[in-house]
Write a protein that holds these residues in place. Structure first.
Motif, PDB file in Angstrom:
ATOM      1  N   ALA A  25     -11.524  -1.741  14.543  1.00 45.80           N
ATOM      2  CA  ALA A  25     -10.686  -2.922  14.625  1.00 45.80           C
ATOM      3  C   ALA A  25      -9.757  -2.970  13.466  1.00 45.80           C
ATOM      4  CB  ALA A  25     -11.627  -4.055  14.744  1.00 45.80           C
ATOM      5  N   THR A  26     -10.330  -2.500  12.256  1.00 45.34           N
ATOM      6  CA  THR A  26      -9.565  -2.209  11.144  1.00 45.34           C
ATOM      7  C   THR A  26      -8.509  -1.151  11.245  1.00 45.34           C
ATOM      8  OG1 THR A  26     -11.490  -2.742   9.676  1.00 45.34           O
ATOM      9  CG2 THR A  26      -9.675  -1.835   8.626  1.00 45.34           C
ATOM     10  N   LEU A  27      -8.752  -0.105  12.027  1.00 47.85           N
ATOM     11  CA  LEU A  27      -7.686   0.701  12.187  1.00 47.85           C
ATOM     12  C   LEU A  27      -6.510   0.003  13.182  1.00 47.85           C
ATOM     13  CD1 LEU A  27      -6.580   3.662  12.605  1.00 47.85           C
ATOM     14  CD2 LEU A  27      -8.036   3.946  14.376  1.00 47.85           C
ATOM     15  N   ILE A  28      -6.964  -0.647  14.206  1.00 48.74           N
ATOM     16  CA  ILE A  28      -5.923  -1.279  14.964  1.00 48.74           C
ATOM     17  C   ILE A  28      -4.983  -2.312  14.037  1.00 48.74           C
ATOM     18  CG2 ILE A  28      -5.430  -2.872  16.790  1.00 48.74           C
ATOM     19  CD1 ILE A  28      -8.001  -1.663  18.189  1.00 48.74           C
ATOM     20  N   LYS A  29      -5.698  -2.859  12.958  1.00 47.12           N
ATOM     21  CA  LYS A  29      -4.902  -3.790  12.445  1.00 47.12           C
ATOM     22  C   LYS A  29      -4.027  -3.061  11.432  1.00 47.12           C
ATOM     23  CE  LYS A  29      -5.571  -7.216   8.729  1.00 47.12           C
ATOM     24  NZ  LYS A  29      -6.569  -7.774   7.627  1.00 47.12           N
ATOM     25  N   ALA A  30      -4.564  -1.820  10.849  1.00 46.00           N
ATOM     26  CA  ALA A  30      -3.633  -1.054   9.914  1.00 46.00           C
ATOM     27  C   ALA A  30      -2.135  -0.742  10.806  1.00 46.00           C
ATOM     28  CB  ALA A  30      -4.449  -0.134   9.289  1.00 46.00           C
TER      29      ALA A  30
ATOM     30  N   GLN B 286       0.644   8.446   7.785  1.00 47.66           N
ATOM     31  CA  GLN B 286       0.258   9.099   6.243  1.00 47.66           C
ATOM     32  C   GLN B 286       0.103   7.283   5.791  1.00 47.66           C
ATOM     33  OE1 GLN B 286       3.357  11.068   4.424  1.00 47.66           O
ATOM     34  NE2 GLN B 286       2.540  12.867   5.037  1.00 47.66           N
ATOM     35  N   LYS B 287       0.770   6.456   6.268  1.00 50.73           N
ATOM     36  CA  LYS B 287       0.605   5.270   5.783  1.00 50.73           C
ATOM     37  C   LYS B 287      -0.466   4.482   6.159  1.00 50.73           C
ATOM     38  CE  LYS B 287       2.701   0.511   5.299  1.00 50.73           C
ATOM     39  NZ  LYS B 287       3.944  -0.184   5.680  1.00 50.73           N
ATOM     40  N   VAL B 288      -0.904   4.740   7.464  1.00 50.49           N
ATOM     41  CA  VAL B 288      -2.254   4.161   7.996  1.00 50.49           C
ATOM     42  C   VAL B 288      -3.215   4.956   7.339  1.00 50.49           C
ATOM     43  CG1 VAL B 288      -3.287   3.917  10.224  1.00 50.49           C
ATOM     44  CG2 VAL B 288      -1.070   3.321  10.018  1.00 50.49           C
ATOM     45  N   TRP B 289      -3.274   6.131   7.323  1.00 44.01           N
ATOM     46  CA  TRP B 289      -4.241   7.165   6.688  1.00 44.01           C
ATOM     47  C   TRP B 289      -4.595   6.485   5.424  1.00 44.01           C
ATOM     48  CZ3 TRP B 289      -8.121  10.022   7.554  1.00 44.01           C
ATOM     49  CH2 TRP B 289      -8.665  11.027   6.489  1.00 44.01           C
ATOM     50  N   ARG B 290      -3.842   6.448   4.614  1.00 38.90           N
ATOM     51  CA  ARG B 290      -4.355   6.020   3.023  1.00 38.90           C
ATOM     52  C   ARG B 290      -5.195   4.674   3.131  1.00 38.90           C
ATOM     53  NH1 ARG B 290       1.159   8.259   1.979  1.00 38.90           N
ATOM     54  NH2 ARG B 290       1.972   6.095   2.322  1.00 38.90           N
TER      55      ARG B 290
ATOM     56  N   ASN C 289      -8.476   5.222   4.946  1.00 43.74           N
ATOM     57  CA  ASN C 289      -9.515   6.035   4.240  1.00 43.74           C
ATOM     58  C   ASN C 289     -10.009   5.199   3.102  1.00 43.74           C
ATOM     59  OD1 ASN C 289     -10.519   8.598   3.396  1.00 43.74           O
ATOM     60  ND2 ASN C 289      -8.977   8.842   1.711  1.00 43.74           N
ATOM     61  N   ALA C 290      -9.337   4.416   2.452  1.00 39.15           N
ATOM     62  CA  ALA C 290      -9.972   3.742   1.437  1.00 39.15           C
ATOM     63  C   ALA C 290     -10.870   2.680   2.001  1.00 39.15           C
ATOM     64  CB  ALA C 290      -8.857   3.023   0.569  1.00 39.15           C
ATOM     65  N   GLN C 291     -10.582   1.991   3.094  1.00 40.66           N
ATOM     66  CA  GLN C 291     -11.103   0.967   3.842  1.00 40.66           C
ATOM     67  C   GLN C 291     -12.550   1.406   4.340  1.00 40.66           C
ATOM     68  OE1 GLN C 291      -9.574  -2.401   5.942  1.00 40.66           O
ATOM     69  NE2 GLN C 291      -7.895  -2.515   4.468  1.00 40.66           N
ATOM     70  N   ILE C 292     -12.255   2.620   5.228  1.00 41.51           N
ATOM     71  CA  ILE C 292     -13.555   3.245   5.785  1.00 41.51           C
ATOM     72  C   ILE C 292     -14.589   3.740   4.684  1.00 41.51           C
ATOM     73  CG2 ILE C 292     -14.387   5.191   7.073  1.00 41.51           C
ATOM     74  CD1 ILE C 292     -12.133   4.726   9.061  1.00 41.51           C
ATOM     75  N   ALA C 293     -14.119   4.165   3.812  1.00 39.52           N
ATOM     76  CA  ALA C 293     -14.993   4.617   2.575  1.00 39.52           C
ATOM     77  C   ALA C 293     -15.692   3.299   1.956  1.00 39.52           C
ATOM     78  CB  ALA C 293     -14.389   5.395   1.664  1.00 39.52           C
ATOM     79  N   ASN C 294     -15.180   2.527   1.745  1.00 37.47           N
ATOM     80  CA  ASN C 294     -15.729   0.927   1.075  1.00 37.47           C
ATOM     81  C   ASN C 294     -16.740   0.747   2.406  1.00 37.47           C
ATOM     82  OD1 ASN C 294     -14.309   1.362  -1.042  1.00 37.47           O
ATOM     83  ND2 ASN C 294     -12.785   0.169  -0.496  1.00 37.47           N
ATOM     84  N   TYR C 295     -16.265   0.507   3.508  1.00 27.83           N
ATOM     85  CA  TYR C 295     -16.970  -0.032   4.486  1.00 27.83           C
ATOM     86  C   TYR C 295     -18.456   0.820   4.822  1.00 27.83           C
ATOM     87  CZ  TYR C 295     -18.706  -1.549   9.030  1.00 27.83           C
ATOM     88  OH  TYR C 295     -19.258  -1.838  10.019  1.00 27.83           O
TER      89      TYR C 295
END
Length: 362
Positions: free
Chosen positions: A335-340, A199-203, A206-212
């Protein structure tokens, strides 16, 4: 060594939530690796859903029913796509066909110009070395031209598949937007109860991919539109095709801008030769790329995707090698997912020296 590995394992996997998150990520990665081609329409629909979720959510805040808001936004989006298709795609297609027909002549002209360099600058350029370089380059460029021609022919043969996707993808986008909450609630049955890290990674994602996704869509429109205006004002041939390539190139970080430079330079060199007009074209193209990287990207993305350029390049190489063109396009989100995940991963049992010391004393 065994004790070191044991301590590392206990530190990284002592939390059940971490094990569950690793399992979910492994299943998702394996699904993409083995079924990526089959899931391509679903991925496209998911990207479009992220792109259109903002206007749908805005209409919902205005007390419009979500299904009605989704229908209005999706119909408007389809209308814009159809207008663009009927207004631009025929021109782009015609320019692409003409460019492929003139491609051998451009290569010949470019080779003649390179062959004249040893005569003009004999003290700086070795003619034999240049001939070998030109021969290798000509072979590779001709191979690229043949691949583009084969791709265009295969795309014609796949029109039936494209027609099916043109119906299925909008339907999937509609259901993803209209029934978003129901779909997310339905996924809960397949995820274990230990889901705090997920849930923490998803939140965060979710915001970062939408902005991207929204930022990249705006960047494509702005960079492509500005390039088209500049190319048309300068009288460059194939302006629509080249500006489309420049706009789409922003999807591939660093590599895209470098790759598109070659066709822009070749068309300008074939049209004007080594002249002030050609220099103005290269200067204008460089200004567009500089403004995109140093002004437009910070304004659109801000801190949404805060990755070091080295990590982005490595991500493009790794994911491009794994999943081809889709991996290149989605290198930054992955890459952002891996970082999160790395940021959310629990770090427990940081000091394990004292229990070990007490055990030795006993």
């Amino acid at each position: 060594m065994h004790r070191v590995l044991t301590r590392w394992y206990e530190r990284m996997f002592s939390d059940t939530n971490a094990v569950v998150m690793l399992l979910v990520l492994s299943v998702a990665a394996a699904s993409l690796y083995f079924f990526g081609n089959l899931m391509a329409p679903v991925i496209v629909a998911l990207v479009l859903a992220y792109l259109l979720d903002w206007p749908v959510s805005y209409l919902v805040k205005l007390h419009i029913k979500r299904s009605i808001a989704t229908t209005l936004v999706l119909l408007l989006f389809i209308a814009l796509v159809l207008v663009f298709s009927f207004a631009m795609l025929p021109t782009v297609w015609a320019q692409g066909v003409n460019l492929l027909s003139e491609y051998p002549a451009m290569l010949g002209s470019f080779q003649v110009w390179l062959g004249s360099l040893p005569e003009q600058y004999p003290e700086y350029i070795d003619g034999a070395l240049l001939d070998s370089i030109v021969g290798n380059m000509r072979g590779k460029l001709l191979a690229v031209g043949e691949q583009l021609l084969q791709a265009s022919i295969s795309s014609i043969l796949n029109l039936a598949t494209l027609a099916v996707y043109s119906v299925l993808v909008p339907l999937m986008v509609y259901f993803m937007l209209a029934d978003r909450d129901k779909l997310l609630a339905g996924l809960d049955r397949f995820i274990p109860d230990e889901r705090l890290l997920i849930q923490k990674v998803w939140r965060e994602m979710n915001a970062q991919i939408a902005n991207y996704v929204r930022g990249k869509a705006m960047e494509i429109l702005i960079v492509g539109g500005v390039s088209y205006l500049v190319f048309v004002l300068m009288g460059l041939r194939y302006s629509a095709l080249l500006s489309l390539l420049v706009g789409v190139s922003v999807l591939i970080p660093f590599v895209g801008a470098f790759a598109v430079t070659l066709p822009v330079a070749m068309v300008g060199l074939f049209q004007w030769g080594i002249s002030p007009q050609f220099g103005y074209l290269i200067l204008a193209y460089m200004v567009i790329q500089i403004l995109d990287g140093n002004l437009l990207v910070p304004l659109l993305f801000s801190e949404a995707v805060n990755l070091h350029p080295l990590y982005i390049i490595v991500a493009v190489l790794v994911f491009g090698g794994l999943w081809g063109i889709l991996g290149v396009f989605f290198a930054i989100p992955l890459a952002t997912l891996i970082k999160a995940v790395l940021n959310a991963w629990p770090r427990q049992m940081e000091s394990t020296d004292e229990p070990v010391a007490e055990a030795t004393e006993e």
